[in-house]
Design a protein around this motif. Sequence first.
Motif, PDB file in Angstrom:
ATOM      1  N   PRO A   1      -8.862   4.356   8.218  1.00  0.00           N
ATOM      2  CA  PRO A   1      -8.758   4.584   6.771  1.00  0.00           C
ATOM      3  C   PRO A   1      -7.341   5.035   6.398  1.00  0.00           C
ATOM      4  O   PRO A   1      -7.058   6.203   6.198  1.00  0.00           O
ATOM      5  N   GLY A   2      -6.429   4.072   6.313  1.00  0.00           N
ATOM      6  CA  GLY A   2      -5.016   4.402   6.172  1.00  0.00           C
ATOM      7  C   GLY A   2      -4.455   4.358   4.774  1.00  0.00           C
ATOM      8  O   GLY A   2      -3.313   4.758   4.562  1.00  0.00           O
TER       9      GLY A   2
ATOM     10  N   ASN B   1       4.283  18.306  -3.338  1.00  0.00           N
ATOM     11  CA  ASN B   1       5.026  18.481  -2.096  1.00  0.00           C
ATOM     12  C   ASN B   1       4.094  18.793  -0.934  1.00  0.00           C
ATOM     13  O   ASN B   1       4.423  18.513   0.223  1.00  0.00           O
ATOM     14  N   TRP B   2       2.914  19.389  -1.213  1.00  0.00           N
ATOM     15  CA  TRP B   2       1.906  19.550  -0.162  1.00  0.00           C
ATOM     16  C   TRP B   2       1.489  18.177   0.372  1.00  0.00           C
ATOM     17  O   TRP B   2       1.285  18.003   1.576  1.00  0.00           O
ATOM     18  N   VAL B   3       1.344  17.217  -0.535  1.00  0.00           N
ATOM     19  CA  VAL B   3       0.955  15.870  -0.119  1.00  0.00           C
ATOM     20  C   VAL B   3       2.122  15.176   0.583  1.00  0.00           C
ATOM     21  O   VAL B   3       1.944  14.529   1.621  1.00  0.00           O
ATOM     22  N   ARG B   4       3.311  15.306   0.029  1.00  0.00           N
ATOM     23  CA  ARG B   4       4.488  14.670   0.649  1.00  0.00           C
ATOM     24  C   ARG B   4       4.725  15.203   2.057  1.00  0.00           C
ATOM     25  O   ARG B   4       5.184  14.465   2.938  1.00  0.00           O
ATOM     26  N   ALA B   5       4.421  16.485   2.263  1.00  0.00           N
ATOM     27  CA  ALA B   5       4.596  17.064   3.594  1.00  0.00           C
ATOM     28  C   ALA B   5       3.693  16.402   4.623  1.00  0.00           C
ATOM     29  O   ALA B   5       3.971  16.435   5.830  1.00  0.00           O
ATOM     30  N   ALA B   6       2.595  15.804   4.151  1.00  0.00           N
ATOM     31  CA  ALA B   6       1.674  15.089   5.043  1.00  0.00           C
ATOM     32  C   ALA B   6       2.082  13.624   5.206  1.00  0.00           C
ATOM     33  O   ALA B   6       1.329  12.836   5.782  1.00  0.00           O
ATOM     34  N   GLY B   7       3.270  13.278   4.726  1.00  0.00           N
ATOM     35  CA  GLY B   7       3.741  11.893   4.793  1.00  0.00           C
ATOM     36  C   GLY B   7       3.668  11.262   6.172  1.00  0.00           C
ATOM     37  O   GLY B   7       3.249  10.100   6.302  1.00  0.00           O
ATOM     38  N   PRO B   8       4.064  11.970   7.246  1.00  0.00           N
ATOM     39  CA  PRO B   8       3.961  11.351   8.577  1.00  0.00           C
ATOM     40  C   PRO B   8       2.537  10.969   8.954  1.00  0.00           C
ATOM     41  O   PRO B   8       2.319   9.964   9.647  1.00  0.00           O
ATOM     42  N   HIS B   9       1.551  11.761   8.520  1.00  0.00           N
ATOM     43  CA  HIS B   9       0.155  11.401   8.794  1.00  0.00           C
ATOM     44  C   HIS B   9      -0.198  10.097   8.081  1.00  0.00           C
ATOM     45  O   HIS B   9      -0.906   9.238   8.632  1.00  0.00           O
ATOM     46  N   PHE B  10       0.267   9.956   6.832  1.00  0.00           N
ATOM     47  CA  PHE B  10       0.009   8.738   6.068  1.00  0.00           C
ATOM     48  C   PHE B  10       0.676   7.535   6.727  1.00  0.00           C
ATOM     49  O   PHE B  10       0.061   6.470   6.881  1.00  0.00           O
ATOM     50  N   ASP B  11       1.944   7.684   7.121  1.00  0.00           N
ATOM     51  CA  ASP B  11       2.660   6.575   7.755  1.00  0.00           C
ATOM     52  C   ASP B  11       1.948   6.112   9.019  1.00  0.00           C
ATOM     53  O   ASP B  11       1.806   4.905   9.263  1.00  0.00           O
TER      54      ASP B  11
ATOM     55  N   VAL C   1       0.835  -1.201   0.000  1.00  0.00           N
ATOM     56  CA  VAL C   1       0.000   0.000   0.000  1.00  0.00           C
ATOM     57  C   VAL C   1       0.869   1.250   0.000  1.00  0.00           C
ATOM     58  O   VAL C   1       0.569   2.235  -0.690  1.00  0.00           O
ATOM     59  N   ARG C   2       1.955   1.225   0.749  1.00  0.00           N
ATOM     60  CA  ARG C   2       2.873   2.366   0.748  1.00  0.00           C
ATOM     61  C   ARG C   2       3.421   2.616  -0.652  1.00  0.00           C
ATOM     62  O   ARG C   2       3.447   3.753  -1.127  1.00  0.00           O
ATOM     63  N   ASP C   3       3.842   1.534  -1.323  1.00  0.00           N
ATOM     64  CA  ASP C   3       4.345   1.676  -2.695  1.00  0.00           C
ATOM     65  C   ASP C   3       3.242   2.153  -3.635  1.00  0.00           C
ATOM     66  O   ASP C   3       3.477   2.982  -4.524  1.00  0.00           O
ATOM     67  N   PHE C   4       2.043   1.625  -3.466  1.00  0.00           N
ATOM     68  CA  PHE C   4       0.890   1.991  -4.293  1.00  0.00           C
ATOM     69  C   PHE C   4       0.675   3.503  -4.276  1.00  0.00           C
ATOM     70  O   PHE C   4       0.583   4.154  -5.321  1.00  0.00           O
ATOM     71  N   VAL C   5       0.627   4.085  -3.090  1.00  0.00           N
ATOM     72  CA  VAL C   5       0.376   5.520  -2.961  1.00  0.00           C
ATOM     73  C   VAL C   5       1.548   6.335  -3.481  1.00  0.00           C
ATOM     74  O   VAL C   5       1.377   7.275  -4.272  1.00  0.00           O
ATOM     75  N   HIS C   6       2.758   5.989  -3.077  1.00  0.00           N
ATOM     76  CA  HIS C   6       3.916   6.773  -3.493  1.00  0.00           C
ATOM     77  C   HIS C   6       4.180   6.648  -4.994  1.00  0.00           C
ATOM     78  O   HIS C   6       4.639   7.623  -5.625  1.00  0.00           O
ATOM     79  N   ASN C   7       3.900   5.500  -5.579  1.00  0.00           N
ATOM     80  CA  ASN C   7       4.113   5.344  -7.018  1.00  0.00           C
ATOM     81  C   ASN C   7       3.183   6.245  -7.829  1.00  0.00           C
ATOM     82  O   ASN C   7       3.578   6.782  -8.870  1.00  0.00           O
ATOM     83  N   ILE C   8       1.947   6.403  -7.367  1.00  0.00           N
ATOM     84  CA  ILE C   8       1.029   7.316  -8.059  1.00  0.00           C
ATOM     85  C   ILE C   8       1.510   8.754  -7.895  1.00  0.00           C
ATOM     86  O   ILE C   8       1.589   9.517  -8.861  1.00  0.00           O
TER      87      ILE C   8
END
Length: 268
Positions: A148-149, A223-233, A93-100
């Motif tokens: 909902p992760g 980068n707005w989305v990447r900045a929210a990376g800790p929330h996703f993790d 799932v981590r790869d799925f989101v980051h690949n998109i």
Amino acid sequence: MLDGYERYRSFRVGMPVEGVLCITLDRPGALNALDKTAHAELSAIWPQADRDARVRSVLLNAEGRAFSAGGDFTFLQEVVGSHAARVKAWHEVRDFVHNILNCTKPIVSAIQGPAVGGGLAAALLADISIASRTARLLDGHTRLGVVPGDHALLIWPLLCSLAKVKYHLMLCEPLTGAEAERIGLVSLAVDEAELQQKALDTAARLAGGAPTALRWTKHALNNWVRAAGPHFDTALALELIGFGSPGAQEGLAALQERRRPDFRRGSE
């Protein structure tokens, strides 16, 4: 099947317009539910599209009356029942989101009918999401008994207000495409008869645009989305931990038995 993409079995891949890679979810008899293979394939195709010099934009759509009914029961049962499967799903799932997110080519999604689970995640992570006004968008994780992760805690608060996000995610309240457009969850809502052509026209416009400008604009905005990376993790880890809980067992049983879950059974 477009040359070079023959290995994919969960969707068709073509190029209806020069420069537009069209990925069509193609299990209409199963409402395009994503099994284990589909999850893996829908993650793997984005780096390939990114490397493909023929591709200038991507259109993600679906065959039949549903965009995607979410994960199939066999896949969910495996994740609920096995620690090893949960660890594997965490990586996938981590790869799925980051690949998109990291695919430099602009992505357009066309959403019709029910859109749930991993299919909804891919659709909303697209750069431009177009829904039919009658589409039914639903993140059903909390009804399944888990966080909902897979994308929602990453992207939904950036697209619409936190008040709306809490209402729809905590109550599993569905949205029509029209309502999703109104609150900013999707880019555009159109009549269902217009959906596929509008999405294709949009992808074609992107394919005809200045590639460097579009790709760098996408990178900077994401980068707005990447900045929210800790929330996703955090959300993804909590979701996968939750799949081992009594709540998830009850949620999955309720889905399979087509009844309302009773989370008073057992303890969390």
